[in-house]
Design a protein around this motif. Structure first.
Motif, PDB file in Angstrom:
ATOM      1  N   ILE A 162     151.810  36.546 101.686  1.00  0.00           N
ATOM      2  CA  ILE A 162     152.999  35.880 102.207  1.00  0.00           C
ATOM      3  C   ILE A 162     153.691  36.644 103.332  1.00  0.00           C
ATOM      4  O   ILE A 162     154.126  36.053 104.321  1.00  0.00           O
ATOM      5  N   VAL A 163     153.804  37.954 103.220  1.00  0.00           N
ATOM      6  CA  VAL A 163     154.706  38.724 104.086  1.00  0.00           C
ATOM      7  C   VAL A 163     154.004  39.563 105.159  1.00  0.00           C
ATOM      8  O   VAL A 163     154.594  39.863 106.187  1.00  0.00           O
ATOM      9  N   PHE A 164     152.749  39.940 104.931  1.00  0.00           N
ATOM     10  CA  PHE A 164     152.093  40.869 105.851  1.00  0.00           C
ATOM     11  C   PHE A 164     152.105  40.369 107.298  1.00  0.00           C
ATOM     12  O   PHE A 164     152.578  41.068 108.201  1.00  0.00           O
ATOM     13  N   GLN A 165     151.568  39.195 107.543  1.00  0.00           N
ATOM     14  CA  GLN A 165     151.444  38.711 108.924  1.00  0.00           C
ATOM     15  C   GLN A 165     152.794  38.514 109.616  1.00  0.00           C
ATOM     16  O   GLN A 165     152.942  38.906 110.773  1.00  0.00           O
ATOM     17  N   PRO A 166     153.804  37.936 108.954  1.00  0.00           N
ATOM     18  CA  PRO A 166     155.111  37.837 109.614  1.00  0.00           C
ATOM     19  C   PRO A 166     155.689  39.209 109.986  1.00  0.00           C
ATOM     20  O   PRO A 166     156.260  39.374 111.072  1.00  0.00           O
ATOM     21  N   LEU A 167     155.520  40.203 109.109  1.00  0.00           N
ATOM     22  CA  LEU A 167     156.001  41.551 109.447  1.00  0.00           C
ATOM     23  C   LEU A 167     155.229  42.139 110.627  1.00  0.00           C
ATOM     24  O   LEU A 167     155.821  42.764 111.511  1.00  0.00           O
ATOM     25  N   VAL A 168     153.934  41.968 110.637  1.00  0.00           N
ATOM     26  CA  VAL A 168     153.116  42.450 111.758  1.00  0.00           C
ATOM     27  C   VAL A 168     153.577  41.794 113.063  1.00  0.00           C
ATOM     28  O   VAL A 168     153.731  42.468 114.084  1.00  0.00           O
ATOM     29  N   ASN A 169     153.808  40.503 113.032  1.00  0.00           N
ATOM     30  CA  ASN A 169     154.245  39.779 114.232  1.00  0.00           C
ATOM     31  C   ASN A 169     155.583  40.309 114.748  1.00  0.00           C
ATOM     32  O   ASN A 169     155.745  40.535 115.948  1.00  0.00           O
ATOM     33  N   ILE A 170     156.528  40.515 113.847  1.00  0.00           N
ATOM     34  CA  ILE A 170     157.848  41.008 114.252  1.00  0.00           C
ATOM     35  C   ILE A 170     157.756  42.423 114.801  1.00  0.00           C
ATOM     36  O   ILE A 170     158.303  42.726 115.870  1.00  0.00           O
ATOM     37  N   LEU A 171     157.060  43.303 114.085  1.00  0.00           N
ATOM     38  CA  LEU A 171     156.986  44.703 114.526  1.00  0.00           C
ATOM     39  C   LEU A 171     156.157  44.864 115.794  1.00  0.00           C
ATOM     40  O   LEU A 171     156.423  45.757 116.604  1.00  0.00           O
ATOM     41  N   SER A 172     155.168  44.017 116.000  1.00  0.00           N
ATOM     42  CA  SER A 172     154.371  44.080 117.225  1.00  0.00           C
ATOM     43  C   SER A 172     155.214  43.776 118.452  1.00  0.00           C
ATOM     44  O   SER A 172     154.957  44.296 119.541  1.00  0.00           O
ATOM     45  N   LYS A 173     156.223  42.957 118.284  1.00  0.00           N
ATOM     46  CA  LYS A 173     157.099  42.605 119.403  1.00  0.00           C
ATOM     47  C   LYS A 173     157.979  43.768 119.839  1.00  0.00           C
ATOM     48  O   LYS A 173     158.371  43.835 121.000  1.00  0.00           O
ATOM     49  N   ILE A 174     158.311  44.687 118.921  1.00  0.00           N
ATOM     50  CA  ILE A 174     159.200  45.788 119.295  1.00  0.00           C
ATOM     51  C   ILE A 174     158.447  46.985 119.869  1.00  0.00           C
ATOM     52  O   ILE A 174     159.056  47.876 120.432  1.00  0.00           O
ATOM     53  N   LEU A 175     157.131  47.005 119.729  1.00  0.00           N
ATOM     54  CA  LEU A 175     156.348  48.127 120.228  1.00  0.00           C
ATOM     55  C   LEU A 175     156.123  47.976 121.727  1.00  0.00           C
ATOM     56  O   LEU A 175     155.519  46.992 122.168  1.00  0.00           O
ATOM     57  N   PRO A 176     156.607  48.941 122.508  1.00  0.00           N
ATOM     58  CA  PRO A 176     156.382  48.846 123.960  1.00  0.00           C
ATOM     59  C   PRO A 176     154.892  48.820 124.289  1.00  0.00           C
ATOM     60  O   PRO A 176     154.090  49.481 123.637  1.00  0.00           O
ATOM     61  N   ASP A 177     154.531  48.050 125.303  1.00  0.00           N
ATOM     62  CA  ASP A 177     153.126  47.903 125.684  1.00  0.00           C
ATOM     63  C   ASP A 177     152.456  49.238 125.994  1.00  0.00           C
ATOM     64  O   ASP A 177     151.288  49.426 125.687  1.00  0.00           O
ATOM     65  N   LYS A 178     153.192  50.179 126.582  1.00  0.00           N
ATOM     66  CA  LYS A 178     152.562  51.446 126.946  1.00  0.00           C
ATOM     67  C   LYS A 178     152.128  52.253 125.730  1.00  0.00           C
ATOM     68  O   LYS A 178     151.236  53.077 125.825  1.00  0.00           O
ATOM     69  N   PHE A 179     152.736  52.001 124.547  1.00  0.00           N
ATOM     70  CA  PHE A 179     152.319  52.688 123.342  1.00  0.00           C
ATOM     71  C   PHE A 179     151.124  51.997 122.697  1.00  0.00           C
ATOM     72  O   PHE A 179     150.391  52.607 121.946  1.00  0.00           O
ATOM     73  N   LYS A 180     150.954  50.732 122.938  1.00  0.00           N
ATOM     74  CA  LYS A 180     149.868  49.983 122.314  1.00  0.00           C
ATOM     75  C   LYS A 180     148.501  50.533 122.712  1.00  0.00           C
ATOM     76  O   LYS A 180     147.594  50.552 121.920  1.00  0.00           O
ATOM     77  N   SER A 181     148.372  50.990 123.916  1.00  0.00           N
ATOM     78  CA  SER A 181     147.077  51.514 124.368  1.00  0.00           C
ATOM     79  C   SER A 181     146.757  52.862 123.749  1.00  0.00           C
ATOM     80  O   SER A 181     145.616  53.275 123.722  1.00  0.00           O
ATOM     81  N   HIS A 182     147.776  53.559 123.216  1.00  0.00           N
ATOM     82  CA  HIS A 182     147.553  54.876 122.629  1.00  0.00           C
ATOM     83  C   HIS A 182     147.208  54.802 121.156  1.00  0.00           C
ATOM     84  O   HIS A 182     146.883  55.798 120.554  1.00  0.00           O
ATOM     85  N   LEU A 183     147.295  53.636 120.551  1.00  0.00           N
ATOM     86  CA  LEU A 183     147.060  53.527 119.115  1.00  0.00           C
ATOM     87  C   LEU A 183     145.608  53.299 118.812  1.00  0.00           C
ATOM     88  O   LEU A 183     144.836  52.868 119.553  1.00  0.00           O
TER      89      LEU A 183
END
Length: 183
Positions: A162-183
């Motif tokens: 129930i909760v995993f995907q909605p949380l992932v969607n919300i938290l993905s929005k707050i992560l700056p794009d420049k950090f996404k490439s480092h993960l």
């Protein structure tokens, strides 16, 4: 030379790790009055999935906080192995962009089931030793906690469905794009 942007990036990473560690601890404490109903697996999974290595670091800080609060016993070994594994497995699922709800949930359920096995193995080995009748003693210790493991598995089954995907969607929005490439 380190510029202002580098300092901001480091501060953002530290703040992110601190907030994740704090929410893991607060989430665990908030539900601690209900035996084995927990949110730590969900949060470790979400943080590993979305924030990668930063989620793993936050998970180990959480284990350190737990040790400061509750002291040292065999559970610390279990926590170090289990929670780190949860964050790592979900980091890999995130890196490979696995989004299938059933795969995510099945992974969480298997990891949750393994918690009982791991804690029983560690308690059996560290508390009673690795001599004769190890597996008999392990079975007794595991059976003692079986009702709790079932509650934890059902809890995580529902949370991840129930909760995993909605949380992932919300938290993905707050992560700056420049950090996404480092993960």
């Amino acid at each position: 030379m380190v510029n202002k942007q580098t300092h901001r990036d480091r501060a953002l990473k530290l703040a992110l790790i601190a907030v994740m560690s704090a929410t893991l601890e607060v989430g665990k404490l908030a539900l601690s009055f209900i035996p084995n109903v927990e949110i730590v697996t969900l949060l470790c999974g979400v943080y590993g999935y979305v924030f990668g290595i930063y989620g793993i670091i936050a998970t180990y800080i959480f284990v350190g906080l737990e040790t400061l609060i509750w002291g040292i016993n065999t559970w610390v070994v279990t926590y170090l192995i289990h929670w780190g594994c949860v964050a790592l497995v979900f980091m890999l699922l995130g890196k490979f962009k696995i989004k299938n709800r059933l795969i995510i949930t099945a992974t969480a359920v298997v990891l949750t089931a393994m918690f009982g096995v791991l804690s029983s193995l560690i308690d059996t080995g560290l508390l009673t030793g690795f001599w004769n009748n190890f597996w008999k003693r392990f079975a007794i210790i595991y059976a003692r906690g079986f009702a709790f493991y079932i509650v934890e598995i059902v809890c995580n089954l529902l949370l991840f469905l129930i909760v995993f995907q909605p949380l992932v969607n919300i938290l993905s929005k707050i992560l700056p794009d420049k950090f996404k490439s480092h993960l």
